[in-house]
Design a protein around this motif. Structure first.
Motif, PDB file in Angstrom:
ATOM      1  N   ALA A  19       0.824  -1.185   0.075  1.00 56.20           N
ATOM      2  CA  ALA A  19      -0.102   0.175  -0.071  1.00 56.20           C
ATOM      3  C   ALA A  19       0.956   1.334   0.077  1.00 56.20           C
ATOM      4  O   ALA A  19       0.561   2.280  -0.654  1.00 56.20           O
ATOM      5  CB  ALA A  19      -0.968  -0.001   1.183  1.00 56.20           C
ATOM      6  N   VAL A  20       2.135   1.405   0.691  1.00 59.75           N
ATOM      7  CA  VAL A  20       2.955   2.324   0.616  1.00 59.75           C
ATOM      8  C   VAL A  20       3.342   2.808  -0.654  1.00 59.75           C
ATOM      9  O   VAL A  20       3.481   3.850  -1.161  1.00 59.75           O
ATOM     10  CB  VAL A  20       3.982   2.080   1.440  1.00 59.75           C
ATOM     11  N   PRO A 175      12.447  -5.264   7.992  1.00 55.75           N
ATOM     12  CA  PRO A 175      12.062  -5.848   9.163  1.00 55.75           C
ATOM     13  C   PRO A 175      10.530  -4.843   9.548  1.00 55.75           C
ATOM     14  O   PRO A 175      10.542  -3.518   9.216  1.00 55.75           O
ATOM     15  CB  PRO A 175      12.965  -5.340  10.208  1.00 55.75           C
ATOM     16  N   ASN A 176       9.577  -5.390  10.256  1.00 57.72           N
ATOM     17  CA  ASN A 176       8.535  -4.876  10.523  1.00 57.72           C
ATOM     18  C   ASN A 176       7.871  -4.957  11.738  1.00 57.72           C
ATOM     19  O   ASN A 176       6.936  -5.520  12.103  1.00 57.72           O
ATOM     20  CB  ASN A 176       7.448  -5.020   9.373  1.00 57.72           C
ATOM     21  N   GLY A 177       8.670  -4.540  12.815  1.00 55.44           N
ATOM     22  CA  GLY A 177       8.124  -4.743  14.180  1.00 55.44           C
ATOM     23  C   GLY A 177       7.845  -3.390  14.861  1.00 55.44           C
ATOM     24  O   GLY A 177       7.725  -3.612  16.069  1.00 55.44           O
ATOM     25  N   GLU A 181       4.660   4.059  10.346  1.00 50.29           N
ATOM     26  CA  GLU A 181       5.500   4.961   9.978  1.00 50.29           C
ATOM     27  C   GLU A 181       6.860   4.407   9.631  1.00 50.29           C
ATOM     28  O   GLU A 181       7.507   4.968   8.632  1.00 50.29           O
ATOM     29  CB  GLU A 181       5.227   6.357  10.564  1.00 50.29           C
ATOM     30  N   GLU A 182       7.208   3.744  10.323  1.00 47.47           N
ATOM     31  CA  GLU A 182       8.853   3.344  10.543  1.00 47.47           C
ATOM     32  C   GLU A 182       8.843   2.295   9.110  1.00 47.47           C
ATOM     33  O   GLU A 182       9.466   2.269   8.339  1.00 47.47           O
ATOM     34  CB  GLU A 182       8.933   2.286  11.785  1.00 47.47           C
ATOM     35  N   LEU A 183       7.687   1.510   8.956  1.00 49.02           N
ATOM     36  CA  LEU A 183       7.725   0.394   7.886  1.00 49.02           C
ATOM     37  C   LEU A 183       7.791   1.470   6.572  1.00 49.02           C
ATOM     38  O   LEU A 183       8.544   1.032   5.556  1.00 49.02           O
ATOM     39  CB  LEU A 183       6.432  -0.510   7.986  1.00 49.02           C
ATOM     40  N   GLN A 188      10.098   3.006   1.458  1.00 47.17           N
ATOM     41  CA  GLN A 188      10.411   4.361   0.634  1.00 47.17           C
ATOM     42  C   GLN A 188      11.817   4.305   0.350  1.00 47.17           C
ATOM     43  O   GLN A 188      12.236   4.637  -0.836  1.00 47.17           O
ATOM     44  CB  GLN A 188       9.920   5.688   1.340  1.00 47.17           C
ATOM     45  N   ALA A 189      12.719   4.213   1.402  1.00 45.07           N
ATOM     46  CA  ALA A 189      14.298   4.030   1.050  1.00 45.07           C
ATOM     47  C   ALA A 189      14.466   2.891   0.271  1.00 45.07           C
ATOM     48  O   ALA A 189      15.651   3.158  -0.664  1.00 45.07           O
ATOM     49  CB  ALA A 189      14.939   4.263   2.405  1.00 45.07           C
TER      50      ALA A 189
END
Length: 199
Positions: A19-20, A175-177, A181-183, A188-189
């Motif tokens: 979705a991002v 990683p998605n812990g 917003e962090e994910l 994006q990076a």
């Protein structure tokens, strides 16, 4: 056209990562949505499932009883293998058609998000594969929030490729812990690096 594969276990956050990318304007082909399209009443996948398992997997209106079918196949590896063998070729062909249509309309890059990317051989379509991972306890929490009983959640997780094998076969692990917003920042990076590598 360059295809980026995006995968991960159930509850890992791969759909959120997709979705991002979609929000950034990247065309996304979602294997789960393709599978649902093919399993609507009367569609080729629906006919295959009915031939395999008969009327007990259909609701009163003729549509697939997806929760019942899921409970069945995730507790019976042989039946799950039969279902995969019947549906994966149909899904793979439809995904290729969707990607070709995007390319015909001018897209030079697309994302293919698929939980069974490696198992179905769809990774062969991809320039790179990214795997989204989350801690086991967090995945259980997410699945419970979706209404899955813990036993059902564990059965679905156990039926999937081992995380270590996904990591071994991927070019990038995300990683998605933490927070969404962090994910999003990590995705994006990674996308920026992916674009730069193509130049």
């Amino acid at each position: 056209m360059r295809v980026l594969g995006l995968t991960g276990g159930i509850g890992s956050g791969k759909s959120t990562a997709a979705a991002v990318l979609a929000g950034m304007g990247v065309p996304v082909v979602d294997a789960d949505q393709v599978a649902r399209r093919l399993q609507q009443r009367g569609a080729p996948g629906w006919r295959r499932v009915r031939e395999l398992f008969g009327w007990p997997v259909l609701r009163a209106d003729g549509e697939l009883d997806r929760p019942r079918l899921a409970r069945w196949i995730f507790t019976d590896p042989q039946q799950r293998a039969r279902l995969d063998a019947a549906l994966h070729p149909l899904i793979g062909a439809a995904i290729r058609e969707d990607l070709q249509e995007l390319e015909a309309h001018g897209a030079d890059t697309a994302v293919l998000v698929a939980p069974l990317l490696f198992e179905s051989g769809l990774d062969r379509l991809c320039r790179q594969v990214w795997v989204v991972e989350a801690p086991f306890a967090l995945i259980l929490e997410r699945l419970r929030a979706r209404g899955l009983a813990e036993a059902d959640a564990r059965a679905r997780m156990a039926a999937q490729m081992a995380p270590a094998e996904r990591r071994r076969r991927a070019q990038l692990v995300i990683p998605n812990g933490g927070s969404r917003e962090e994910l999003a920042a990590r995705v994006q990076a990674a996308w920026q690096r992916f674009q730069e590598d193509a130049r």
